[in-house]
Design an enzyme around this catalytic site. Structure first.
Site, PDB file in Angstrom:
ATOM      1  N   LYS A   4       0.830  -0.849  -0.090  1.00  0.00           N
ATOM      2  CA  LYS A   4       0.009   0.038  -0.025  1.00  0.00           C
ATOM      3  C   LYS A   4       0.868   1.332  -0.061  1.00  0.00           C
ATOM      4  O   LYS A   4       2.041   1.096   0.154  1.00  0.00           O
ATOM      5  CB  LYS A   4      -0.973   0.168   1.161  1.00  0.00           C
ATOM      6  CG  LYS A   4      -0.153  -0.148   2.379  1.00  0.00           C
ATOM      7  CD  LYS A   4      -0.957  -0.214   3.748  1.00  0.00           C
ATOM      8  CE  LYS A   4      -0.077  -0.205   5.055  1.00  0.00           C
ATOM      9  NZ  LYS A   4      -1.163  -0.770   6.085  1.00  0.00           N
ATOM     10  N   ARG A  21     -10.750  -0.181  14.823  1.00  0.00           N
ATOM     11  CA  ARG A  21     -10.544   0.917  13.646  1.00  0.00           C
ATOM     12  C   ARG A  21     -11.812   0.089  12.572  1.00  0.00           C
ATOM     13  O   ARG A  21     -12.841   0.556  12.460  1.00  0.00           O
ATOM     14  CB  ARG A  21      -9.330   0.652  12.952  1.00  0.00           C
ATOM     15  CG  ARG A  21      -9.070   1.689  12.007  1.00  0.00           C
ATOM     16  CD  ARG A  21      -7.395   1.396  11.940  1.00  0.00           C
ATOM     17  NE  ARG A  21      -7.099   0.419  11.099  1.00  0.00           N
ATOM     18  CZ  ARG A  21      -5.790   0.077  10.507  1.00  0.00           C
ATOM     19  NH1 ARG A  21      -4.813   1.014  10.790  1.00  0.00           N
ATOM     20  NH2 ARG A  21      -5.480  -1.027  10.254  1.00  0.00           N
ATOM     21  N   HIS A  62      -6.314  -7.224  12.893  1.00  0.00           N
ATOM     22  CA  HIS A  62      -5.048  -6.456  12.993  1.00  0.00           C
ATOM     23  C   HIS A  62      -4.809  -6.003  14.232  1.00  0.00           C
ATOM     24  O   HIS A  62      -5.785  -5.733  14.836  1.00  0.00           O
ATOM     25  CB  HIS A  62      -5.415  -5.193  11.953  1.00  0.00           C
ATOM     26  CG  HIS A  62      -4.066  -4.336  11.680  1.00  0.00           C
ATOM     27  ND1 HIS A  62      -3.186  -4.924  11.023  1.00  0.00           N
ATOM     28  CD2 HIS A  62      -3.752  -3.040  11.930  1.00  0.00           C
ATOM     29  CE1 HIS A  62      -1.950  -4.031  10.989  1.00  0.00           C
ATOM     30  NE2 HIS A  62      -2.432  -2.861  11.253  1.00  0.00           N
ATOM     31  N   ARG A  77       1.337 -10.767   7.134  1.00  0.00           N
ATOM     32  CA  ARG A  77       1.157  -9.722   6.147  1.00  0.00           C
ATOM     33  C   ARG A  77       2.572  -8.732   6.600  1.00  0.00           C
ATOM     34  O   ARG A  77       2.050  -7.554   7.060  1.00  0.00           O
ATOM     35  CB  ARG A  77      -0.163  -8.842   6.361  1.00  0.00           C
ATOM     36  CG  ARG A  77      -1.474  -9.645   6.470  1.00  0.00           C
ATOM     37  CD  ARG A  77      -2.492  -8.706   6.208  1.00  0.00           C
ATOM     38  NE  ARG A  77      -2.768  -8.098   7.519  1.00  0.00           N
ATOM     39  CZ  ARG A  77      -3.277  -8.421   8.740  1.00  0.00           C
ATOM     40  NH1 ARG A  77      -4.131  -9.814   8.736  1.00  0.00           N
ATOM     41  NH2 ARG A  77      -3.445  -7.740   9.648  1.00  0.00           N
ATOM     42  N   TYR A  94      14.504  31.337   5.813  1.00  0.00           N
ATOM     43  CA  TYR A  94      13.228  31.856   6.384  1.00  0.00           C
ATOM     44  C   TYR A  94      13.174  31.947   7.831  1.00  0.00           C
ATOM     45  O   TYR A  94      13.193  31.047   8.458  1.00  0.00           O
ATOM     46  CB  TYR A  94      11.696  31.182   5.893  1.00  0.00           C
ATOM     47  CG  TYR A  94      11.630  31.340   4.457  1.00  0.00           C
ATOM     48  CD1 TYR A  94      11.435  32.178   3.617  1.00  0.00           C
ATOM     49  CD2 TYR A  94      11.381  30.014   3.783  1.00  0.00           C
ATOM     50  CE1 TYR A  94      11.185  32.055   2.485  1.00  0.00           C
ATOM     51  CE2 TYR A  94      10.786  29.745   2.420  1.00  0.00           C
ATOM     52  CZ  TYR A  94      10.844  30.882   1.847  1.00  0.00           C
ATOM     53  OH  TYR A  94      10.408  30.806   0.539  1.00  0.00           O
ATOM     54  N   CYS A 100      12.887  24.619   3.315  1.00  0.00           N
ATOM     55  CA  CYS A 100      11.906  25.350   2.463  1.00  0.00           C
ATOM     56  C   CYS A 100      11.123  24.151   1.629  1.00  0.00           C
ATOM     57  O   CYS A 100      11.404  22.943   1.727  1.00  0.00           O
ATOM     58  CB  CYS A 100      12.672  26.143   1.515  1.00  0.00           C
ATOM     59  SG  CYS A 100      13.685  27.345   2.213  1.00  0.00           S
ATOM     60  N   ASP A 140      11.258  23.428  -1.473  1.00  0.00           N
ATOM     61  CA  ASP A 140      12.222  22.857  -2.556  1.00  0.00           C
ATOM     62  C   ASP A 140      13.675  22.848  -2.148  1.00  0.00           C
ATOM     63  O   ASP A 140      14.270  22.149  -2.952  1.00  0.00           O
ATOM     64  CB  ASP A 140      11.981  23.434  -3.846  1.00  0.00           C
ATOM     65  CG  ASP A 140      10.508  23.825  -3.913  1.00  0.00           C
ATOM     66  OD1 ASP A 140       9.588  23.273  -3.949  1.00  0.00           O
ATOM     67  OD2 ASP A 140      10.466  25.262  -4.249  1.00  0.00           O
TER      68      ASP A 140
HETATM   69  C1  LIG Z   1      -0.362  -1.917   6.791  1.00  0.00           C
HETATM   70  C2  LIG Z   1      -1.120  -2.848   7.305  1.00  0.00           C
HETATM   71  C3  LIG Z   1       0.110  -4.238   7.514  1.00  0.00           C
HETATM   72  C4  LIG Z   1       1.516  -4.318   7.583  1.00  0.00           C
HETATM   73  O1  LIG Z   1       1.995  -3.470   8.791  1.00  0.00           O
HETATM   74  P1  LIG Z   1       3.652  -3.508   8.890  1.00  0.00           P
HETATM   75  O2  LIG Z   1       3.631  -2.951  10.518  1.00  0.00           O
HETATM   76  O3  LIG Z   1       4.090  -2.439   7.953  1.00  0.00           O
HETATM   77  O4  LIG Z   1       4.217  -4.828   8.995  1.00  0.00           O
HETATM   78  C5  LIG Z   1      -0.416  -5.509   7.890  1.00  0.00           C
HETATM   79  N1  LIG Z   1      -2.121  -5.318   7.816  1.00  0.00           N
HETATM   80  C6  LIG Z   1      -2.589  -4.347   7.449  1.00  0.00           C
HETATM   81  C7  LIG Z   1      -4.101  -4.613   7.632  1.00  0.00           C
HETATM   82  C8  LIG Z   1      -2.429  -3.210   7.214  1.00  0.00           C
HETATM   83  O5  LIG Z   1      -2.959  -2.137   7.066  1.00  0.00           O
END
Ligand SMILES: *Cc1c(COP(=O)(O)O)cnc(C)c1O
Length: 362
Positions: free
Chosen positions: A35, A133, A162, A218, A258, A305, A307
């Site tokens: 992602k 969540r 998660h 994951r 700045y 800044c 850029d």
């Molecule tokens: C982003 C995400 C992960 C990966 O998490 P890491 O901490 O980067 O390994 C796994 N599962 C879900 C649902 C996520 O959104």
């Protein structure tokens, strides 16, 4: 071309993937999380390299992210971790994406299009075990399963949850999430669903909670070389580089950038770098960060800044216009250092490296 680029080392990526495999063994599969443009590394090239290395699936947050991969001829299963809105159902089905489902409204929309196109759509059920969540809550699971079993064109391929605190000092919260997840799984089985994949582990849990591996994991951040615990040899994948485009000498008492937040207390040599907060080099790093140049480090001085950013190179012997500067990713300045200076985490530093920064694959 503007001399600011991110070197992405695909060998390091593959080596990190093998570290994941080493930990999980060969009976557990991998959904590589790509992602946010593969945490800023470029989703297409990264995904291709990970599939070559043996990744079973890919995980993204949005339908757009998945479509980018499909348009680049990536055919591996892609799980939409963030679910889909009902209006995205058609495009998700046409492109053979695997939605996660946690609401009946989406489930019904997907079922409708699946019916229309004569397909059975595989999905992963997302359950909430304490992140609070996304996901179906424990108290609602039976009701949810009752309703979803009426939707005949849907097939539950996976179930997942998660973790909120897998990298936290205390293990209790995660262990509790794991036991809630197991209880939900038996309810799911009792309702007649036998999903092929069960998954929960992110990078931290892969390393710290072997009981969370189930049959699929994951990993995200560890693929990109961060978030490794002791004994896990991860390599940074991104080196963010730029070059000095101007050098000036200022007297004691002169200020830089700045707002004059840096005032020289000695005759000072300043080098200007073509990187700024619009490239993801946060303004927060002003007068805090260091960069790596000619085998040493130099401090960022004055306000960063949009850029450009300035560094103090008074103590860098032989410094010249055109010298390469490593913003992070070598042995002197790591992405973890930059995250600490910016009061954030490596995830944010990596995933916000801007669009203007070319990705160069090596
Ligand atoms: C982003 C995400 C992960 C990966 O998490 P890491 O901490 O980067 O390994 C796994 N599962 C879900 C649902 C996520 O959104």
């Amino acid at each position: 071309m503007r001399p600011t680029w991110a070197e992405i080392n695909l060998d390091s990526l593959k080596s990190n993937f093998l570290q994941v495999k080493r930990i999980i063994g060969n009976r557990v599969g991998v959904i590589s999380i790509v992602k946010a443009d593969a945490y800023g590394h470029g989703a297409v090239s990264v995904s291709k390299a990970l599939i070559e290395s043996g990744s079973d699936m890919l995980g993204v947050a949005t339908v757009e992210e998945a479509l980018e991969l499909r348009e680049s001829s990536i055919r591996a299963p892609i799980v939409l971790l963030g679910g889909i809105q009902p209006e995205e159902a058609e495009s998700a089905i046409k492109n053979d994406l695997t939605p996660s489902i946690f609401s009946l409204a989406s489930a019904q929309a997907i079922n409708k299009y699946a019916e229309k196109s004569g397909k059975a759509v595989r999905y992963h059920l997302k359950v909430d075990t304490g992140m609070n969540r996304l996901g179906v809550d424990s108290g609602e699971i039976c009701d949810f399963l009752n309703h979803i079993s009426d939707l005949k064109n849907l097939e539950m391929e996976g179930v997942f949850t998660h973790f909120a605190n897998a990298d936290g000092e205390s293990r209790d919260y995660t262990l509790n999430q794991i036991s809630v997840f197991r209880a939900l799984l038996s309810l799911i089985n009792q309702s007649g669903f036998y999903p092929r994949y069960v998954h929960s582990a992110n990078s931290a849990a892969i390393q710290r909670f072997y009981e969370s591996h189930m049959n699929l994991v994951r990993p995200g951040i560890m693929l990109y070389g961060s978030g490794g615990i002791k004994g896990c040899e991860l390599r940074p994948v991104m080196i963010l580089k730029t070059k000095i485009i101007q050098i000036k000498r200022i007297p004691s008492g002169a200020s830089v950038s700045y707002g004059g937040t840096f005032v020289a207390t000695r005759p000072t040599i300043i080098a200007t770098l073509p990187i700024g907060y619009a490239d993801g080099y946060m303004r927060r790093l002003s007068n805090r960060a260091r960069v790596s140049v000619r085998g040493t480090t130099a401090p960022v001085i004055g306000t960063v800044c949009m850029d450009l950013a300035m560094i103090d190179v008074t103590e860098v012997p032989g410094v010249e216009i055109g010298d390469e500067v490593v913003v992070f990713g070598d042995e002197r300045v790591s992405v973890e250092d930059v995250a600490r200076w910016a009061d954030t985490i490596p995830y944010e530093i990596l995933s916000t490296v801007g669009k203007r920064v070319r990705r160069v694959y090596v």
